[in-house]
Design an enzyme around this catalytic site. Structure first.
Site, short mmCIF file in Angstrom:
data_model
loop_
_atom_site.label_atom_id
_atom_site.label_comp_id
_atom_site.label_asym_id
_atom_site.label_seq_id
_atom_site.Cartn_x
_atom_site.Cartn_y
_atom_site.Cartn_z
N ILE A 143 -46.05 11.67 -16.00
CA ILE A 143 -47.64 12.05 -15.88
C ILE A 143 -48.02 12.14 -17.09
O ILE A 143 -47.42 12.45 -18.05
CB ILE A 143 -47.80 13.14 -14.79
N ALA A 172 -49.03 18.94 -23.96
CA ALA A 172 -48.03 19.11 -23.03
C ALA A 172 -47.37 17.66 -22.74
O ALA A 172 -46.07 17.71 -22.23
CB ALA A 172 -49.02 19.38 -21.59
N TYR A 173 -47.81 16.64 -22.80
CA TYR A 173 -47.46 15.41 -22.60
C TYR A 173 -46.35 15.25 -23.51
O TYR A 173 -45.10 15.08 -23.55
CB TYR A 173 -48.33 14.21 -22.79
N SER A 174 -46.63 15.35 -24.91
CA SER A 174 -45.64 15.30 -25.99
C SER A 174 -44.50 15.93 -26.24
O SER A 174 -43.40 15.76 -26.55
CB SER A 174 -46.37 15.06 -27.48
N LYS A 227 -41.96 15.15 -23.20
CA LYS A 227 -41.57 13.72 -23.46
C LYS A 227 -40.31 13.90 -24.84
O LYS A 227 -39.54 13.29 -24.59
CB LYS A 227 -42.35 12.86 -23.77
#
Ligand code: ZN
Length: 690
Positions: A517, A579-581, A584
């Site tokens: 996501i 939050a994504y980086s 990931k």
């Protein structure tokens, strides 16, 4: 046995259409023929290439499946050229094949069945030959002539077992000539031949005789349990049975693989009641050892199945031990059998079992793909039914070990194997792809399916992944794909998804960990919930599925490939993607540690870093598009163009581009590469891996 002939369906059909119709009626009934088995013919008048009228035999091509046969699958051979052969005393199979090739009215027609001479030598217009279960139940017995006589009186002539070819054809023709009242010939350990002046009458004669055989067997099976009392392991409860089955399936894959990747197989598990009753019965051992019903059955199941001896089928370690012991024993016996009967220069085929029976659990069939494992399972279920019938009327007997060897190593049968489609890059591989319903996951699924992989497609969007699976099965053949509802953050669901792969195909070779996501928001404003959600899906989700996958792949013992779909942001993060980086990046670090910890098991772990993939993507929600457009100070409609211009190659990145990279890592093309990042971003200098 149902007479499927319909006056209505047959009305108005031409001669050849009727022949095809007859093939389909016969092919539709698995109790008559298995895939590719049996044959039918019709004698008709045809024109040769100079327009001269000539008598011809239209006969099924070698290896053609009756249920899908078309007019072109019935090559025409000139009878005038074939009939003089009847005067000869013998002919080798190679000579028959060569001779028949010259009798074809149409050069380049499919190779006519090896049973062509049998059809040609009989005078009647229409001939039907099948490997009907009920007839085999009577003929695969200790005293077949006596049993056949009791059932049919003088209407069926028994011809002793002989491999199909010149001599058998001649013997059948002679038997019919000397028994003018006969309606059929029972070929012992092989099948039934009937005839008629029309296509309908030869078919109906066939069904009539089979009905008589079935009634006779039924009378003798009534009121008794087919294989006697259960003396081996009683079947476990379904849930426990499947848990054990999923745990031991990768062990079977390991044990029956031969050497290289091309020797790998997929499995099919069957725990239907008839199988469980058979494997649990006291008679199973003797019946299994007695061997395959006919050469045709043998080609798929091998001469014997492996019946594993376990003391406790609920105990995974014990079942694994029994499997190791059983497969080793099988291999040794096969090798001895081969050596005893082999001719000089003959090369041994795969010495591993195609059918593995475990009391209490069920049956596995092995093969190069789901089509093969399904055919073998069908044939073994049929074998069980034939043995049950034979056991009811007499004692089940099959081909001698010597005849069985001739059958398995018969060049004509090996020819049929050469008709199989060539293997593809991911043939014999099982891949699980998470987040497969849309975008990148879907493109990878399509690419892998085209390369011959068996697929377990998972997604929280079950409808999406189910629809994709149905579509791919439609395109590539039934059973190649299966869909699972799967939230990657759920430990139990993740274990169940990998278990599903083991139960459906026997294990796992490739994991594509793709589900993700893309929450956005600068860190000063980000809600804790958003942050944690990203970590759950984008980091923990990869950990959970990789952990399960690695356990299965290690048990198989022939290595595998883990492919992680990460992002350009790992190396070049941007504002609003904290939050994504961060999550990931954890994924990438996870992938690298997996590479370090699993190299010694031959398991590779690699990373694909795509950027700005819009097409079909679930990541690019309307909010994200709006938010990103705003951040870059452009209109939403300019977003894709903006990203394109940002990379060195000025390329739009599509899911198909990412699928190419996933295929590279999944396949042997990258056999020497692990712990590596491959970018699919059109070239973004700040995101160059270093
Ligand atoms: Zn046959």
């Amino acid at each position: 046995m149902e007479n499927r002939w319909s006056e209505q369906d047959a009305a108005g059909l031409s001669e050849v259409e009727l022949l095809v119709y007859q093939a389909h009626l016969i092919g539709a009934d698995p109790a008559l023929v298995t895939s590719g088995g049996g044959n039918i013919s019709l004698k008709a008048t045809r024109s040769d290439f100079r327009g001269r009228e000539t008598r011809a035999l239209l006969v099924k091509g070698s290896g053609v499946d009756m249920k899908s046969a078309q007019a072109r699958d019935f090559p025409a051979v000139g009878l005038e050229d074939v009939l003089p052969l009847f005067e000869r005393s013998d002919m080798s199979d190679e000579d028959v094949v060569d001779y028949l090739a010259r009798c074809l009215l149409e050069p380049g027609s499919p190779r006519p069945s090896i049973e062509t001479l049998l059809h040609a030598f009989l005078p009647q217009a229409s001939i039907v030959h099948t490997h009907a279960d009920a007839i085999l139940s009577l003929s695969n017995t200790h005293r077949p002539e006596k049993v056949l006589k009791e059932v049919f009186g003088n209407t069926v002539v028994a011809v002793p077992y002989r491999r199909p070819g010149f001599l058998l054809s001649k013997e059948v023709a002679e038997a019919v000539l000397t028994h003018p009242k006969a309606k059929g010939v029972a070929l012992l350990n092989h099948g039934l031949v009937t005839w008629g002046s029309t296509i309908q009458s030869s078919y109906e004669a066939h069904i009539d005789l089979i009905c008589q055989a079935e009634e006779y067997i039924q009378k003798r099976t009534m009121g008794r349990s087919v294989f006697g009392v259960t003396t081996a392991q009683a079947a476990l409860e379904p849930e426990q049975r499947r848990t054990v089955a999923a745990a031991v399936a990768p062990t079977i894959r390991r044990l029956v693989a031969s050497g290289n990747a091309r020797g790998r197989v997929v499995l099919r598990f069957d725990d239907s009641p008839v199988i469980l009753e058979f494997v649990g019965s006291g008679k199973a051992r003797d019946l299994v050892e007695a061997g395959a019903v006919t050469p045709d059955h043998l080609l798929n199941t091998k001469r014997t199945a492996l019946l594993v001896e376990t003391t406790d089928s609920s105990n995974v370690a014990e079942v694994r031990r029994a499997l190791e012991e059983g497969v080793a024993r099988y291999e040794q016996a096969y090798t001895q059998w081969f050596r005893r009967h082999a001719k000089a220069g003959q090369e041994m085929l795969d010495p591993h079992p195609r059918v593995v029976l475990v009391p209490g659990l069920g049956m596995w069939t092995t093969g190069r793909d789901v089509r093969a494992t399904t055919v073998t399972a069908d044939i073994y279920r049929q074998t069980i039914s034939i043995m049950a019938g034979a056991d009811a009327v007499d004692r089940y007997v099959s081909l001698s070990p010597e005849e069985a060897h001739k059958a398995e190593y018969w060049p004509q049968e090996l020819y049929k194997l050469s008709l199989l489609p060539p293997e593809r890059e991911l043939s014999r591989r099982i891949a699980l792809i998470t987040g497969a319903a849309h975008g990148i996951g879907q493109a990878i699924a399509r690419r892998f399916a085209a390369e011959g992989a068996h697929l377990v497609l998972t997604d929280v969007d079950y409808e999406g992944v189910e629809a994709l699976s149905a579509q791919l099965n439609e395109e590539h053949g039934a059973g190649w794909c299966t869909a699972v509802r799967h939230d990657v953050t759920n430990e139990a669901e993740t274990a169940a998804a990998v278990r599903h792969a083991a139960l459906t195909y026997g294990g796992l070779d490739i994991l594509v960990s793709n589900a993700g996501i893309a929450p956005t928001g600068t860190l000063d404003e980000l809600e804790l919930e958003e942050w944690e959600r990203s970590l759950q899906v984008n980091a923990t989700g990869h950990f959970l599925v990789a952990r399960e996958a690695v356990r299965v792949i290690r048990e198989q013992g022939f290595g595998g490939s883990l492919v992680f779909i990460a992002t350009k942001n790992v190396l070049a993060p941007g504002r609003g993607f904290g939050a994504y980086s961060a999550a990931k990046s954890a994924e990438v670090q996870l992938a690298r540690v997996l590479a370090i910890e699993n190299g010694s098991y031959g398991i590779r772990s690699n990373i694909v870093n795509p950027d700005a993939v819009f097409q079909g993507s679930g990541l690019w929600s309307p909010e994200l598009r709006r938010e990103r457009a705003e951040a870059h100070g452009i209109a939403e409609s300019e977003l894709e163009e903006f990203y394109r211009r940002r990379n060195l190659l000025q390329a739009y990145i599509t899911p198909t581009d990412v699928a190419q990279a996933a295929l590279f890592f999944a396949s042997d093309r990258s056999a020497k590469t692990t712990g590596c990042i491959l970018t699919v971003d059109g070239g973004v200098p700040e995101a160059f891996p270093r």
